[in-house]
Design a protein around this motif. Sequence first.
Motif, PDB file in Angstrom:
ATOM      1  N   ARG A  15     -11.569 -12.423  17.527  1.00  0.00           N
ATOM      2  CA  ARG A  15     -12.555 -11.383  17.836  1.00  0.00           C
ATOM      3  C   ARG A  15     -13.494 -11.893  18.911  1.00  0.00           C
ATOM      4  NH1 ARG A  15     -13.824  -8.059  12.420  1.00  0.00           N
ATOM      5  NH2 ARG A  15     -14.921  -6.789  13.928  1.00  0.00           N
ATOM      6  N   GLY A  16     -14.165 -10.958  19.573  1.00  0.00           N
ATOM      7  CA  GLY A  16     -15.168 -11.333  20.562  1.00  0.00           C
ATOM      8  C   GLY A  16     -14.562 -12.214  21.644  1.00  0.00           C
ATOM      9  N   TYR A  17     -15.244 -13.272  21.996  1.00  0.00           N
ATOM     10  CA  TYR A  17     -14.769 -14.176  23.055  1.00  0.00           C
ATOM     11  C   TYR A  17     -13.370 -14.708  22.768  1.00  0.00           C
ATOM     12  CZ  TYR A  17     -19.652 -14.470  24.607  1.00  0.00           C
ATOM     13  OH  TYR A  17     -20.899 -14.176  25.058  1.00  0.00           O
ATOM     14  N   ASN A  18     -13.006 -14.730  21.508  1.00  0.00           N
ATOM     15  CA  ASN A  18     -11.709 -15.304  21.156  1.00  0.00           C
ATOM     16  C   ASN A  18     -10.595 -14.279  20.979  1.00  0.00           C
ATOM     17  OD1 ASN A  18     -11.972 -18.262  21.039  1.00  0.00           O
ATOM     18  ND2 ASN A  18     -13.704 -17.724  19.725  1.00  0.00           N
ATOM     19  N   PHE A  19     -10.917 -13.006  21.217  1.00  0.00           N
ATOM     20  CA  PHE A  19      -9.826 -12.030  21.217  1.00  0.00           C
ATOM     21  C   PHE A  19      -8.854 -12.314  22.383  1.00  0.00           C
ATOM     22  CE2 PHE A  19      -8.985  -7.838  23.421  1.00  0.00           C
ATOM     23  CZ  PHE A  19      -7.688  -7.733  22.945  1.00  0.00           C
ATOM     24  N   PRO A  20      -9.366 -12.515  23.610  1.00  0.00           N
ATOM     25  CA  PRO A  20      -8.413 -12.838  24.693  1.00  0.00           C
ATOM     26  C   PRO A  20      -7.665 -14.147  24.458  1.00  0.00           C
ATOM     27  CG  PRO A  20     -10.560 -12.220  25.617  1.00  0.00           C
ATOM     28  CD  PRO A  20     -10.756 -12.362  24.138  1.00  0.00           C
ATOM     29  N   VAL A  21      -8.268 -15.068  23.736  1.00  0.00           N
ATOM     30  CA  VAL A  21      -7.579 -16.333  23.421  1.00  0.00           C
ATOM     31  C   VAL A  21      -6.372 -16.049  22.520  1.00  0.00           C
ATOM     32  CG1 VAL A  21      -7.808 -18.610  22.323  1.00  0.00           C
ATOM     33  CG2 VAL A  21      -9.682 -17.695  23.729  1.00  0.00           C
ATOM     34  N   ALA A  22      -6.520 -15.074  21.636  1.00  0.00           N
ATOM     35  CA  ALA A  22      -5.396 -14.673  20.777  1.00  0.00           C
ATOM     36  C   ALA A  22      -4.263 -14.103  21.637  1.00  0.00           C
ATOM     37  CB  ALA A  22      -5.863 -13.650  19.739  1.00  0.00           C
ATOM     38  N   LEU A  23      -4.620 -13.280  22.615  1.00  0.00           N
ATOM     39  CA  LEU A  23      -3.595 -12.729  23.516  1.00  0.00           C
ATOM     40  C   LEU A  23      -2.882 -13.860  24.257  1.00  0.00           C
ATOM     41  CD1 LEU A  23      -5.407  -9.696  25.208  1.00  0.00           C
ATOM     42  CD2 LEU A  23      -3.915  -9.686  23.210  1.00  0.00           C
ATOM     43  N   GLU A  24      -3.658 -14.816  24.710  1.00  0.00           N
ATOM     44  CA  GLU A  24      -3.093 -15.932  25.470  1.00  0.00           C
ATOM     45  C   GLU A  24      -2.206 -16.810  24.574  1.00  0.00           C
ATOM     46  OE1 GLU A  24      -2.551 -16.712  28.372  1.00  0.00           O
ATOM     47  OE2 GLU A  24      -2.362 -18.882  28.466  1.00  0.00           O
ATOM     48  N   GLY A  25      -2.637 -17.026  23.337  1.00  0.00           N
ATOM     49  CA  GLY A  25      -1.825 -17.804  22.396  1.00  0.00           C
ATOM     50  C   GLY A  25      -0.466 -17.149  22.195  1.00  0.00           C
ATOM     51  N   ALA A  26      -0.466 -15.842  22.053  1.00  0.00           N
ATOM     52  CA  ALA A  26       0.787 -15.104  21.846  1.00  0.00           C
ATOM     53  C   ALA A  26       1.668 -15.174  23.090  1.00  0.00           C
ATOM     54  CB  ALA A  26       0.481 -13.649  21.492  1.00  0.00           C
ATOM     55  N   LEU A  27       1.060 -15.051  24.254  1.00  0.00           N
ATOM     56  CA  LEU A  27       1.848 -15.121  25.503  1.00  0.00           C
ATOM     57  C   LEU A  27       2.505 -16.493  25.645  1.00  0.00           C
ATOM     58  CD1 LEU A  27       2.747 -13.884  28.224  1.00  0.00           C
ATOM     59  CD2 LEU A  27       0.620 -14.736  29.213  1.00  0.00           C
ATOM     60  N   LYS A  28       1.738 -17.549  25.353  1.00  0.00           N
ATOM     61  CA  LYS A  28       2.300 -18.906  25.468  1.00  0.00           C
ATOM     62  C   LYS A  28       3.525 -19.053  24.585  1.00  0.00           C
ATOM     63  CE  LYS A  28       0.996 -20.077  28.305  1.00  0.00           C
ATOM     64  NZ  LYS A  28       0.031 -19.594  29.252  1.00  0.00           N
ATOM     65  N   LEU A  29       3.427 -18.550  23.352  1.00  0.00           N
ATOM     66  CA  LEU A  29       4.558 -18.698  22.435  1.00  0.00           C
ATOM     67  C   LEU A  29       5.770 -17.908  22.930  1.00  0.00           C
ATOM     68  CD1 LEU A  29       5.311 -20.056  19.707  1.00  0.00           C
ATOM     69  CD2 LEU A  29       4.984 -17.808  18.669  1.00  0.00           C
ATOM     70  N   LYS A  30       5.533 -16.667  23.337  1.00  0.00           N
ATOM     71  CA  LYS A  30       6.627 -15.817  23.830  1.00  0.00           C
ATOM     72  C   LYS A  30       7.347 -16.468  24.983  1.00  0.00           C
ATOM     73  CE  LYS A  30       3.816 -12.127  24.135  1.00  0.00           C
ATOM     74  NZ  LYS A  30       3.237 -10.780  24.162  1.00  0.00           N
ATOM     75  N   GLU A  31       6.580 -16.911  25.965  1.00  0.00           N
ATOM     76  CA  GLU A  31       7.240 -17.307  27.209  1.00  0.00           C
ATOM     77  C   GLU A  31       8.026 -18.604  27.097  1.00  0.00           C
ATOM     78  OE1 GLU A  31       4.496 -17.657  30.483  1.00  0.00           O
ATOM     79  OE2 GLU A  31       2.990 -18.609  29.253  1.00  0.00           O
ATOM     80  N   ILE A  32       7.627 -19.519  26.236  1.00  0.00           N
ATOM     81  CA  ILE A  32       8.390 -20.767  26.200  1.00  0.00           C
ATOM     82  C   ILE A  32       9.287 -20.927  24.976  1.00  0.00           C
ATOM     83  CG2 ILE A  32       6.859 -22.017  27.768  1.00  0.00           C
ATOM     84  CD1 ILE A  32       5.761 -23.482  25.316  1.00  0.00           C
ATOM     85  N   SER A  33       8.995 -20.226  23.883  1.00  0.00           N
ATOM     86  CA  SER A  33       9.855 -20.398  22.698  1.00  0.00           C
ATOM     87  C   SER A  33      10.743 -19.179  22.473  1.00  0.00           C
ATOM     88  CB  SER A  33       9.009 -20.631  21.450  1.00  0.00           C
ATOM     89  OG  SER A  33       8.405 -19.418  21.079  1.00  0.00           O
ATOM     90  N   TYR A  34      10.446 -18.073  23.155  1.00  0.00           N
ATOM     91  CA  TYR A  34      11.170 -16.800  23.029  1.00  0.00           C
ATOM     92  C   TYR A  34      11.034 -16.204  21.628  1.00  0.00           C
ATOM     93  CZ  TYR A  34      13.335 -19.397  26.903  1.00  0.00           C
ATOM     94  OH  TYR A  34      13.535 -20.174  27.995  1.00  0.00           O
ATOM     95  N   ILE A  35       9.986 -16.611  20.935  1.00  0.00           N
ATOM     96  CA  ILE A  35       9.670 -15.963  19.653  1.00  0.00           C
ATOM     97  C   ILE A  35       8.748 -14.791  19.955  1.00  0.00           C
ATOM     98  CG2 ILE A  35       8.458 -16.201  17.437  1.00  0.00           C
ATOM     99  CD1 ILE A  35       9.198 -19.173  17.476  1.00  0.00           C
ATOM    100  N   HIS A  36       9.035 -13.664  19.361  1.00  0.00           N
ATOM    101  CA  HIS A  36       8.179 -12.509  19.587  1.00  0.00           C
ATOM    102  C   HIS A  36       6.793 -12.750  18.976  1.00  0.00           C
ATOM    103  CE1 HIS A  36       6.486  -8.594  18.214  1.00  0.00           C
ATOM    104  NE2 HIS A  36       6.469  -8.498  19.530  1.00  0.00           N
ATOM    105  N   ALA A  37       5.781 -12.530  19.749  1.00  0.00           N
ATOM    106  CA  ALA A  37       4.418 -12.743  19.261  1.00  0.00           C
ATOM    107  C   ALA A  37       3.498 -11.683  19.848  1.00  0.00           C
ATOM    108  CB  ALA A  37       3.929 -14.134  19.661  1.00  0.00           C
ATOM    109  N   GLU A  38       2.510 -11.311  19.060  1.00  0.00           N
ATOM    110  CA  GLU A  38       1.520 -10.358  19.549  1.00  0.00           C
ATOM    111  C   GLU A  38       0.135 -10.869  19.263  1.00  0.00           C
ATOM    112  OE1 GLU A  38       1.748  -6.048  19.188  1.00  0.00           O
ATOM    113  OE2 GLU A  38       3.551  -6.354  18.004  1.00  0.00           O
ATOM    114  N   GLY A  39      -0.751 -10.614  20.197  1.00  0.00           N
ATOM    115  CA  GLY A  39      -2.158 -10.927  19.997  1.00  0.00           C
ATOM    116  C   GLY A  39      -2.896  -9.630  19.728  1.00  0.00           C
ATOM    117  N   TYR A  40      -3.859  -9.693  18.845  1.00  0.00           N
ATOM    118  CA  TYR A  40      -4.610  -8.499  18.471  1.00  0.00           C
ATOM    119  C   TYR A  40      -6.066  -8.848  18.199  1.00  0.00           C
ATOM    120  CZ  TYR A  40      -1.752  -4.325  17.815  1.00  0.00           C
ATOM    121  OH  TYR A  40      -1.033  -3.192  18.027  1.00  0.00           O
TER     122      TYR A  40
END
Length: 366
Positions: free
Chosen positions: A230-255
Amino acid sequence: EKGGYDHFMLKEIYEQPDAIKDTFRGRMLVEQGIIRMAGVDDHFEKFLQAPRIIIVACGTSWHAGLVAEYIFEEFTRIPVEVEYASEFRYRNPIIHKGDVVIAISQSGETADTMAAIKLAKGQGAFVFGVCNVVGSSISRETHAGAYTHAGPEIGVASTKAFTTQITVLTLMALKISKAKGILSKTALHRYLQEMELIPAKVEEALKSNEHIKAVAEEYKNASNFLYLGRGYNFPVALEGALKLKEISYIHAEGYPAAEMKHGPIALIDEQMPVAVIATRKGHYEKVVSNIQEIKSRKGKIIGIVTQGDTEVRGLADYVIEVPETLEALTPLLTTIPLQLLSYHIAVMLGKNVDQPRNLAKSVTVE
Ligand code: F6R
């Protein structure tokens, strides 16, 4: 060339304490409470008078833009819009005279971001670039800018570029805030002192590496992941999900954590790992109740918490600690464990971490 690390990505993750230091070096005069950034100083009135700031970027840089939205609005009270460059360029956007456009790009070569800049310039906006690659196309096309000075980023998954972009944008917001009389001299001093401690705190966060490996081992076979903040860390959640998707090919979503009950909560069962950023400052109690909602649906919880936290520890399957800092600076720390988590999962799955399939470091075509 990889400095003893197995991959560029890991090397670049570990370079972050120095990269962040290089980003603020010479720009912060902590004792005097002064921030010097030539590209900002030369056009300072434009920032001070700006009725609005529009941030354009793609991918991870867009996530840095979202963090900047929270920081700029909090500290400068200038309304901020964050746009995907690819959408902005094709939707006949409204740009007013005096609007400041900030383009964020590690490579400085991203085609969509470049097109957005040209469009904004054509409509009379002042365009400021936050790039990493010195002399890149975007750094030349913008009216002014500030480099991140992260050094070369070779791994396709962006890591140190992200934290240094946030550092530059934070310094800009603090500087404008002070000049607008929003942040007092004492408060600015406090922020600068804390920023100076960030490299050591990132270092500290990196010490969880072995523990994060164990978390990776536990969840590496999951087919889905959720990231919440939440707050400042909501975009960090999006970024965490993107990192996982792009290198491990595991589906991930940030919310945003509270948005979960409006849909994604339906996905939660005992198969679903959920990484929740629950640092002590900023909506902590709210996030704790979001964690309880996940737990009652048997989701697996990985809490990213402040050192010494006990409440989330009591609920989560795993906790990963980061040092305490001022709320606005927490993204610089909470990002670190999420980078390491995706790195280790990808390595354990045998993926090509530095050059994931279908991805290029510079996206010079639209
Ligand atoms: C994510 C990633 C991409 C880039 C995006 C923008 O790890 O690497 O999402 O962030 O392509 O690139 P730049 O910042 O070079 O404009």
